[in-house]
Enzyme design. Structure first.
Site, PDB file in Angstrom:
ATOM      1  N   LEU A 273      50.754  44.117  45.413  1.00 47.46           N
ATOM      2  CA  LEU A 273      50.191  45.048  44.431  1.00 47.46           C
ATOM      3  C   LEU A 273      49.464  44.197  43.392  1.00 47.46           C
ATOM      4  O   LEU A 273      50.052  43.315  42.772  1.00 47.46           O
ATOM      5  CB  LEU A 273      51.276  45.885  43.752  1.00 47.46           C
ATOM      6  N   GLU A 274      48.173  44.488  43.226  1.00 40.90           N
ATOM      7  CA  GLU A 274      47.348  43.776  42.247  1.00 40.90           C
ATOM      8  C   GLU A 274      47.161  44.692  41.035  1.00 40.90           C
ATOM      9  O   GLU A 274      46.515  45.736  41.133  1.00 40.90           O
ATOM     10  CB  GLU A 274      45.996  43.425  42.876  1.00 40.90           C
ATOM     11  N   ILE A 275      47.768  44.311  39.926  1.00 40.68           N
ATOM     12  CA  ILE A 275      47.628  45.079  38.685  1.00 40.68           C
ATOM     13  C   ILE A 275      46.460  44.499  37.896  1.00 40.68           C
ATOM     14  O   ILE A 275      46.375  43.279  37.704  1.00 40.68           O
ATOM     15  CB  ILE A 275      48.925  45.036  37.858  1.00 40.68           C
TER      16      ILE A 275
END
Length: 708
Positions: free
Chosen positions: A460-462
């Site tokens: 997951l790339e925030i």
């Protein structure tokens, strides 16, 4: 010196020692030197106390038996000899378990991995809980290692060579039903019955367990008992391993070697050889890279902003397509309720049905029960309206990549939710600051970029903007961890990090197609380099239309640096080519065949079907180096906070070869100077898209690595 808290807690019931493993102040039990020392002391007691009939080993942790060996032990040992000695220390304690004249029973509930599984194998009897949390494995191969405490010797002898090799070579999990079927488990019981079942086993036996039942088929017995047919099994295993690893990973071959040596030379020599091979593997660059990746993933699974995170009970997911339903599925698995919204109830219901189908597959595989499935499905609430969104803590938008549409949705959500509702966009390329440009509460807005399929992809790339509040980042990070993701946080910008470094990789493949390269050679070369799929096949999977959109968003960024960008994705999209999603791409789809066939018609966009041959090394260097160089640009511009996040993002999100450790460890391994030299040659031949990033040149000049 303060004495460490006890790991083993022992109680005596009817002459049976119930030993509970419970590492203080840790979520999981790990097999380390402190545990080995305590366990050795317990074995002294068991062997010398005539009143003790035997022992039952249990875990005091809710979700794990032993999560594996403590990899931290590797940090204090550098040579292959030191690491082989560490392995032999483990052998010595497990030989004592195996040779103990009193029965020792392993009662397994939850995750039982690596050294935990090897301990269980050395026990005289194994009882496994029937819970869906229970999984058994030997995942050392994923760290570039082999099981170093008898796994390559005991598992094949227990369940058979042909059943054991897939577990050893892939590190895949064995669930309760498989444990019973293969013969790993003597019994499968309810988790709360483990203790009583173990006591019963010990009381029935005054000595260690009788011969283990052989659950191999007649054909398996015939093949495995004959040295000539065993040789065929090992030969086939090597052949399949070459096909899967392309020779990039030494560990699977050493595992086969270790198992085969044990069959030829006997158990004791097999153990000695296993330790030797373990030490040899542990110092390979591939294992070093994989172990560092393991440490980085563990660090990323601890929320650095945890204290600022707010509780999330309810999520709204906008868009019930492939991404939206995937985000919903991983959310409900951790107790979160999800309002799955789409334009029509039919679409929302279809997303719900897709999740139902996925969960049914888990039932069929005995991973979850029907009851657990019903419980998960009860947390999904299909809807077409924003009703109840005032109770929503986090809204994740997963709609089409259109800026005006996303801005419109931000406005609608703000009007129908509370002032504390977080808005996250799952965009793959649009700057979050643009999406938030007209928002009333831009501090509540960030990006949560998932990868397809969401259920399987670990990253997951925030994406945070200058205005995103710290508590918003903290809360999104916590949700990502609850969804089972490894999380990285990056700064806002076109394409952020992962899409930004993928774009030049795909662009270079398209440019090479324009130069006359074949689809087949491009994909084959990059798979040989270590990517799971080639760039052209990947473009089909992502969607040619998505690729065209990303190219449009990022082309200005690259062209400002003098880079040449291909316009072919847009041209193909206009001609109706979208890839796998509409069965019209670089490959043929829809005929049910597993073997991919090139769609020769697409070559009309690239100069015709006559193709020319490129050297494999040229393809690999051109495609890999533009990606690696772009990663350095991202670090230099502050999109990335550190090189470790860059490595995690590239490996877990894009399939960059794990054995190379990621773009930054790859540079360190090859040397910054060597990378700059290669790029300058390509720049002279092909143009400024290969101009080394300023930060890369600086590291080369100072001869400094990106990692310590």
């Amino acid at each position: 010196m303060a004495k460490h808290k006890s790991i083993l807690n022992t109680e005596i019931i009817s002459g049976v020692a119930i030993v509970t493993l419970d590492t203080p102040d840790e979520k999981v039990n790990k097999l380390n030197e402190a545990l080995i020392e305590e366990f050795s002391g317990f074995l002294d007691q068991l062997e010398s106390d005539e009143e003790l009939k035997g022992a039952v080993l249990l875990s005091g942790k809710d979700e794990n038996f032993i999560a594996g060996a403590d990899i931290e032990m590797f940090k204090t040992r550098e040579t292959s000899e030191e690491l082989a000695e560490l392995s032999w220390t483990g052998h010595e304690i497990l030989l004592r378990v195996e040779q103990c004249k009193k029965p020792i029973v392993a009662g397994i509930h939850g995750s039982c991995m690596g050294g935990g599984t090897e301990l269980a194998l050395a026990c005289h009897y194994r009882i496994v809980s029937d819970h869906s949390d229970t999984k058994i494995g030997l995942p050392e191969v994923k760290l570039g290692l082999l099981p170093g405490m008898g796994g390559t010797q005991r598992l094949p002898r227990l369940i058979g060579l042909q059943k054991a090799l897939p577990y050893l070579l892939t590190g895949k999990n064995m669930y309760p039903r498989h444990a019973r079927r293969t013969g790993f488990a003597n019994e499968v019981v309810h988790r709360h019955a483990l203790k009583d079942a173990g006591i019963s086993v010990v009381n029935k036996r005054t000595e260690k367990t009788a011969k283990h039942p052989d659950k191999r088929s007649l054909a398996e017995k015939a093949l495995e008992s004959n040295p000539l047919t065993r040789k065929v099994i090992f030969s086939q295993a090597r052949k399949q391993t070459i096909g899967k690893t392309r020779g990039n990973y030494p560990a699977p071959f050493k595992i086969i070697e270790s198992v085969e040596y044990g069959y030829k030379n006997g158990f004791e020599k097999g153990l000695k050889n296993e330790s030797k091979l373990f030490g040899e593997l542990a110092v390979t660059p591939e294992s070093r890279a994989l172990v560092q990746l393991f440490f980085a993933m563990n660090r990323a699974k601890k929320n650095p902003f945890e204290k600022k995170a707010k509780e999330v009970k309810n999520i709204g997911v906008l868009g019930a397509g492939l991404m939206g339903s995937g985000i919903t599925e991983v959310s409900v698995e951790d107790g979160i309720h999800v309002w799955l919204k789409d334009q029509s109830l039919e679409n929302a219901a279809k997303g719900e049905a897709d999740i139902d189908e996925n969960l049914q597959e888990k039932i069929d595989k005995k991973i979850i029960s029907s009851f657990e499935k019903d419980e998960l499905m009860s947390r999904i609430h299909p809807t077409t309206s924003y009703e109840n969104f005032d109770q929503i803590d986090l809204v994740i938008e997963a709609v089409f990549e259109d800026l005006e549409l996303k801005q419109k949705i931000v406005k609608e959500v703000e009007e129908n939710s509370s002032e504390h509702t977080i808005f996250a966009s799952n965009t793959s390329s649009l700057p979050i600051s643009d999406i938030a440009a007209k928002a009333k509460r831009p501090e509540n807005i960030l990006g949560m970029h998932y990868f397809s399929p969401v259920q399987k992809m670990p990253l997951l790339e925030i994406i945070k903007t200058e205005k995103t509040a710290d508590w918003v980042i903290a809360t999104a990070y916590e949700v990502g961890l609850r969804q089972g993701k490894t999380v990285i946080v990056v700064e806002d910008g076109p394409g952020f990090y992962t899409t930004r470094i993928l774009a030049p990789f795909i662009n270079e493949a398209l440019l090479m197609l324009e130069e006359g390269a074949s689809i087949e050679q491009l994909d084959k070369a990059m798979k040989q380099f270590g990517f799971p799929v080639g760039p052209v096949a990947l473009l089909d999977e992502v969607g040619i239309d998505v690729g065209a959109h990303v190219a449009g968003v990022l082309s200005d960024t690259f062209e400002e640096r003098g880079a040449k960008t291909s316009k072919k994705a847009a041209e193909l999209m206009e001609a109706g080519y979208k890839g796998r999603k509409n069965n019209k791409g670089f490959y043929k789809y829809g005929d049910g065949s597993k073997k991919k066939e090139i769609n020769e018609e697409i070559y009309k966009f690239f100069g015709g079907t006559t193709r020319k041959e490129f050297k494999e090394i040229e393809i690999q260097q051109r495609l890999a180096l533009v990606m690696v160089n772009e990663a350095v640009h991202c670090l230099g511009e502050g999109i990335l906070d550190n090189a470790t996040d860059g490595d995690l993002g590239a490996i877990l999100g894009l399939g960059f070869p794990p054995f190379l450790g990621g773009p930054f460890r790859y540079i360190d391994r090859e040397g910054s100077g060597a990378i700059v030299e290669r790029m300058e040659i390509l720049q002279t031949e092909l143009g400024d898209r290969f101009k080394p990033a300023g930060l890369l040149t600086k590291h080369a000049k100072n001869n400094t690595p990106f990692h310590d």
